[in-house]
Design a protein around this motif. Structure first.
Motif, PDB file in Angstrom:
ATOM      1  N   ASP A 162       1.961   5.688  -5.291  1.00  0.00           N
ATOM      2  CA  ASP A 162       1.315   5.760  -6.597  1.00  0.00           C
ATOM      3  C   ASP A 162       0.334   4.592  -6.659  1.00  0.00           C
ATOM      4  O   ASP A 162       0.728   3.437  -6.745  1.00  0.00           O
ATOM      5  N   PHE A 163      -0.969   4.912  -6.618  1.00  0.00           N
ATOM      6  CA  PHE A 163      -2.011   3.882  -6.542  1.00  0.00           C
ATOM      7  C   PHE A 163      -2.584   3.516  -7.905  1.00  0.00           C
ATOM      8  O   PHE A 163      -3.689   2.964  -7.973  1.00  0.00           O
ATOM      9  N   ARG A 164      -1.854   3.762  -8.979  1.00  0.00           N
ATOM     10  CA  ARG A 164      -2.392   3.481 -10.312  1.00  0.00           C
ATOM     11  C   ARG A 164      -2.829   2.022 -10.450  1.00  0.00           C
ATOM     12  O   ARG A 164      -3.860   1.732 -11.070  1.00  0.00           O
ATOM     13  N   ALA A 165      -2.067   1.096  -9.886  1.00  0.00           N
ATOM     14  CA  ALA A 165      -2.405  -0.323 -10.005  1.00  0.00           C
ATOM     15  C   ALA A 165      -3.669  -0.677  -9.220  1.00  0.00           C
ATOM     16  O   ALA A 165      -4.260  -1.736  -9.447  1.00  0.00           O
ATOM     17  N   PHE A 166      -4.080   0.202  -8.327  1.00  0.00           N
ATOM     18  CA  PHE A 166      -5.290  -0.032  -7.526  1.00  0.00           C
ATOM     19  C   PHE A 166      -6.437   0.856  -7.988  1.00  0.00           C
ATOM     20  O   PHE A 166      -7.292   1.247  -7.200  1.00  0.00           O
ATOM     21  N   SER A 167      -6.453   1.177  -9.264  1.00  0.00           N
ATOM     22  CA  SER A 167      -7.528   2.021  -9.796  1.00  0.00           C
ATOM     23  C   SER A 167      -7.861   1.582 -11.214  1.00  0.00           C
ATOM     24  O   SER A 167      -7.129   0.812 -11.829  1.00  0.00           O
ATOM     25  N   SER A 168      -8.978   2.122 -11.721  1.00  0.00           N
ATOM     26  CA  SER A 168      -9.366   1.879 -13.108  1.00  0.00           C
ATOM     27  C   SER A 168      -9.061   3.105 -13.966  1.00  0.00           C
ATOM     28  O   SER A 168      -9.645   3.263 -15.048  1.00  0.00           O
ATOM     29  N   THR A 212      -8.534  -6.496  -2.988  1.00  0.00           N
ATOM     30  CA  THR A 212      -7.175  -6.983  -2.724  1.00  0.00           C
ATOM     31  C   THR A 212      -7.033  -7.425  -1.273  1.00  0.00           C
ATOM     32  O   THR A 212      -6.460  -8.484  -0.982  1.00  0.00           O
ATOM     33  N   LEU A 213      -7.563  -6.637  -0.346  1.00  0.00           N
ATOM     34  CA  LEU A 213      -7.488  -6.991   1.073  1.00  0.00           C
ATOM     35  C   LEU A 213      -8.268  -8.269   1.364  1.00  0.00           C
ATOM     36  O   LEU A 213      -7.834  -9.102   2.177  1.00  0.00           O
ATOM     37  N   LEU A 214      -9.402  -8.456   0.711  1.00  0.00           N
ATOM     38  CA  LEU A 214     -10.178  -9.678   0.923  1.00  0.00           C
ATOM     39  C   LEU A 214      -9.420 -10.900   0.410  1.00  0.00           C
ATOM     40  O   LEU A 214      -9.459 -11.973   1.041  1.00  0.00           O
ATOM     41  N   GLU A 215      -8.734 -10.760  -0.702  1.00  0.00           N
ATOM     42  CA  GLU A 215      -7.949 -11.884  -1.223  1.00  0.00           C
ATOM     43  C   GLU A 215      -6.832 -12.257  -0.263  1.00  0.00           C
ATOM     44  O   GLU A 215      -6.519 -13.443  -0.078  1.00  0.00           O
ATOM     45  N   ILE A 216      -6.233 -11.254   0.377  1.00  0.00           N
ATOM     46  CA  ILE A 216      -5.195 -11.534   1.368  1.00  0.00           C
ATOM     47  C   ILE A 216      -5.809 -12.206   2.594  1.00  0.00           C
ATOM     48  O   ILE A 216      -5.283 -13.198   3.114  1.00  0.00           O
ATOM     49  N   GLN A 228       5.416  -5.425  -5.547  1.00  0.00           N
ATOM     50  CA  GLN A 228       5.370  -5.675  -6.986  1.00  0.00           C
ATOM     51  C   GLN A 228       4.174  -4.976  -7.633  1.00  0.00           C
ATOM     52  O   GLN A 228       4.288  -4.439  -8.736  1.00  0.00           O
ATOM     53  N   ILE A 229       3.041  -4.985  -6.937  1.00  0.00           N
ATOM     54  CA  ILE A 229       1.840  -4.339  -7.483  1.00  0.00           C
ATOM     55  C   ILE A 229       2.069  -2.843  -7.636  1.00  0.00           C
ATOM     56  O   ILE A 229       1.797  -2.257  -8.687  1.00  0.00           O
ATOM     57  N   PHE A 230       2.564  -2.212  -6.572  1.00  0.00           N
ATOM     58  CA  PHE A 230       2.840  -0.770  -6.633  1.00  0.00           C
ATOM     59  C   PHE A 230       3.833  -0.456  -7.752  1.00  0.00           C
ATOM     60  O   PHE A 230       3.644   0.488  -8.523  1.00  0.00           O
ATOM     61  N   TYR A 231       4.894  -1.247  -7.838  1.00  0.00           N
ATOM     62  CA  TYR A 231       5.938  -0.997  -8.824  1.00  0.00           C
ATOM     63  C   TYR A 231       5.416  -1.171 -10.245  1.00  0.00           C
ATOM     64  O   TYR A 231       5.788  -0.431 -11.157  1.00  0.00           O
ATOM     65  N   ARG A 235      -3.119  -2.358 -13.353  1.00  0.00           N
ATOM     66  CA  ARG A 235      -4.348  -2.809 -12.702  1.00  0.00           C
ATOM     67  C   ARG A 235      -4.468  -4.336 -12.645  1.00  0.00           C
ATOM     68  O   ARG A 235      -5.010  -4.888 -11.673  1.00  0.00           O
ATOM     69  N   LYS A 236      -3.957  -5.036 -13.628  1.00  0.00           N
ATOM     70  CA  LYS A 236      -4.174  -6.483 -13.697  1.00  0.00           C
ATOM     71  C   LYS A 236      -3.490  -7.246 -12.562  1.00  0.00           C
ATOM     72  O   LYS A 236      -3.811  -8.411 -12.305  1.00  0.00           O
ATOM     73  N   PHE A 237      -2.574  -6.604 -11.851  1.00  0.00           N
ATOM     74  CA  PHE A 237      -1.860  -7.292 -10.785  1.00  0.00           C
ATOM     75  C   PHE A 237      -2.509  -7.127  -9.412  1.00  0.00           C
ATOM     76  O   PHE A 237      -2.122  -7.803  -8.463  1.00  0.00           O
ATOM     77  N   SER A 238      -3.474  -6.245  -9.292  1.00  0.00           N
ATOM     78  CA  SER A 238      -4.149  -6.050  -8.003  1.00  0.00           C
ATOM     79  C   SER A 238      -5.393  -6.931  -7.919  1.00  0.00           C
ATOM     80  O   SER A 238      -5.691  -7.692  -8.837  1.00  0.00           O
TER      81      SER A 238
END
Length: 270
Positions: A162-168, A212-216, A228-231, A235-238
């Motif tokens: 579920d990619f909701r946290a990685f979308s707008s 997100t990948l660039l921050e890592i 945690q992000i997926f769970y 959006r604010k956590f990604s």
């Protein structure tokens, strides 16, 4: 115009389109502007065919996003020699939009609904200032990046989630479950290219995944945060939203056979 028993024959045509999205307000036509890729294409097709043409795209691209292989279809009554038709259209289109090819397809083909997967690529200039000739098509990210960390993180993103946290995405009722088949990270001279291959992409998903990948890769975020992000579904956590100018829609796939071939040759997708 061909007729069968006095009835006009309506045909369905599939187009592959390239565009530089720098000067446009995205793909989709809008009420408050005519400066969209879809609007320009519809107006040009309508003039050449002398019909009111409505096109269906495989999906939206945001303002500033580019495409090597956007797909769209339209139906019309006019019968054309497709090679001549392609030449006529490209003469009338602005230089930052090109119809690459066109073919007749079955009447039930729909560019969005018939698609089975898509490929996006994101292009980054890391460290030094990019070439002045490439600057509109790259995101200049100055912080040093660890590509092995980015690859390890990308492995955690692959699969069905579920990619909701990685979308707008704002609609709480819309399913945000998608499958990423593969993510590749390549160094090409002074550029880093992240390629996403999946069965569907949410609003801003590729750009947020990239941020997100660039921050890592820059050491600003830990991979253990992914769970945690997926769970959270929030959006604010990604990571940050990477700029649009580095993103390209590479290809839209319409058969499982084509998808299977590409899946075995991921490193040759772009």
């Amino acid at each position: 115009m061909r007729r069968n028993n006095g009835v006009s024959v309506v045909k369905n045509y599939r187009m592959t389109i390239q565009y530089d999205g720098t000067s446009y307000n995205g793909w989709q036509k809008q009420k408050n502007t005519t400066n969209t890729i879809q609007t320009v294409l519809e107006e040009t097709l309508s003039v050449v065919l002398q019909e009111d043409i409505q096109i269906q795209g495989s999906g939206r691209t945001d303002a500033g996003v580019h495409a090597y292989g956007q797909t769209a279809n339209f139906k019309c009554k006019s019968i054309q020699e497709l090679k001549d038709f392609l030449l006529k259209i490209n003469k009338k289109l602005p230089p930052d939009i090109k119809m690459v090819c066109i073919q007749e397809v079955s009447k039930d083909f729909h560019s969005r609904l018939s698609a089975v997967s898509k490929i996006y690529s994101y292009h980054i200039a890391n460290g030094q200032r990019p070439s002045v000739f490439r600057r509109k098509y790259l995101y200049h990210y100055e912080k040093e990046l660890n590509l092995e960390l980015i690859r390890s993180a990308a492995n955690q993103l692959m699969g069905t989630h579920d990619f909701r946290a990685f979308s707008s995405e704002k609609n709480p009722m819309k399913s945000c479950i998608r499958c990423l088949y593969d993510i590749t990270i390549e160094k090409r001279d002074n550029e880093i290219v992240i390629c996403y291959f999946g069965n569907g992409f949410l609003y801003n998903m590729a750009r947020i995944l990239t941020g997100t990948l660039l921050e890592i890769g820059a050491g600003e975020r830990k991979m253990v945060e992914f769970e945690q992000i997926f769970y959270s579904g929030n959006r604010k956590f990604s990571g940050f939203l990477a700029p649009p100018n580095g993103l390209f829609l590479e290809r839209v796939i319409y058969t499982k056979e084509e998808e299977a071939v590409l899946f075995t040759r991921t490193k040759h997708l772009v």
